[in-house]
Write an enzyme that holds these catalytic residues in place. Structure first.
Site, mmCIF file in Angstrom:
data_model
loop_
_atom_site.group_PDB
_atom_site.id
_atom_site.type_symbol
_atom_site.label_atom_id
_atom_site.label_comp_id
_atom_site.label_asym_id
_atom_site.label_seq_id
_atom_site.Cartn_x
_atom_site.Cartn_y
_atom_site.Cartn_z
ATOM 1 N N GLY A 81 39.981 30.872 41.409
ATOM 2 C CA GLY A 81 38.903 30.491 42.325
ATOM 3 C C GLY A 81 38.254 31.686 42.993
ATOM 4 O O GLY A 81 37.022 31.772 43.103
ATOM 5 N N CYS A 82 39.058 32.632 43.404
ATOM 6 C CA CYS A 82 38.539 33.826 44.077
ATOM 7 C C CYS A 82 37.735 34.683 43.109
ATOM 8 O O CYS A 82 36.746 35.313 43.487
ATOM 9 C CB CYS A 82 39.682 34.635 44.691
ATOM 10 N N THR A 83 38.136 34.696 41.855
ATOM 11 C CA THR A 83 37.421 35.473 40.839
ATOM 12 C C THR A 83 36.038 34.885 40.602
ATOM 13 O O THR A 83 35.033 35.605 40.603
ATOM 14 C CB THR A 83 38.238 35.527 39.530
ATOM 15 N N ALA A 124 33.781 35.609 43.588
ATOM 16 C CA ALA A 124 33.376 37.018 43.628
ATOM 17 C C ALA A 124 32.358 37.332 42.529
ATOM 18 O O ALA A 124 31.371 38.041 42.773
ATOM 19 C CB ALA A 124 34.602 37.916 43.496
#
Length: 154
Positions: free
Chosen positions: A45-47, A50
């Site tokens: 999710g963070c990837t 970003a």
């Protein structure tokens, strides 16, 4: 968890970036700053979040917006994330989650039946005078950048 809201003055934080350099919120006076809190570098999710902010950089630049990603990751973990995803904005390390607590985004989370303390995925748009203009707290990770752009372009 007492989250900051629009109209509040943003905490004047100082954190280390991916290069071990101190970054202060006050360094960006005269610009809008999107401070986005994310749980952990190099997770799915963070990837996605970003990558989409990376791909929106030109549009955000035109709108005078600087992006700062903040997570409890150690400084040494951040360059790997930036390099792997070719990120074009700074990531800041908030290992002791002091800044997350100041913004009110550190607190109890539930995942797969477990409860633990962690960062809530919330973003703050801080205006040129250091005041929180808008809080983004309802979005899907993959749509975060579009929610931000839609708000800025209204």
């Amino acid at each position: 968890m007492n989250r900051l809201t629009a109209g509040a003055t943003a905490p004047a934080f100082s954190l280390l970036n991916e290069n071990g350099e101190t970054v202060n919120l006050t360094d960006f006076s005269g610009k809008k700053v999107l401070v986005y809190f994310y749980p952990k570098a190099m997770t799915p999710g963070c990837t996605v979040q970003a990558q989409n902010l990376r791909d929106s950089k030109n549009e955000l630049d035109k709108l005078n917006v600087v992006v700062l990603g903040i997570s409890p990751d150690a400084v040494k973990r951040l360059p790997k994330f930036i390099e792997k995803e070719q990120l074009n904005f700074s990531l800041l390390s908030d290992e002791d989650h002091a800044v997350a607590e100041q913004f009110g985004v550190w607190g109890l989370k539930k995942f797969m039946g477990k409860e633990y303390d962690g960062i809530h995925r919330i973003s703050f748009l801080i205006n040129e005078k250091g005041v929180i203009e808008h809080v983004f707290d309802k979005f899907k990770t993959k749509d975060h950048h579009q929610v931000v752009l839609d708000y800025l372009n209204q």
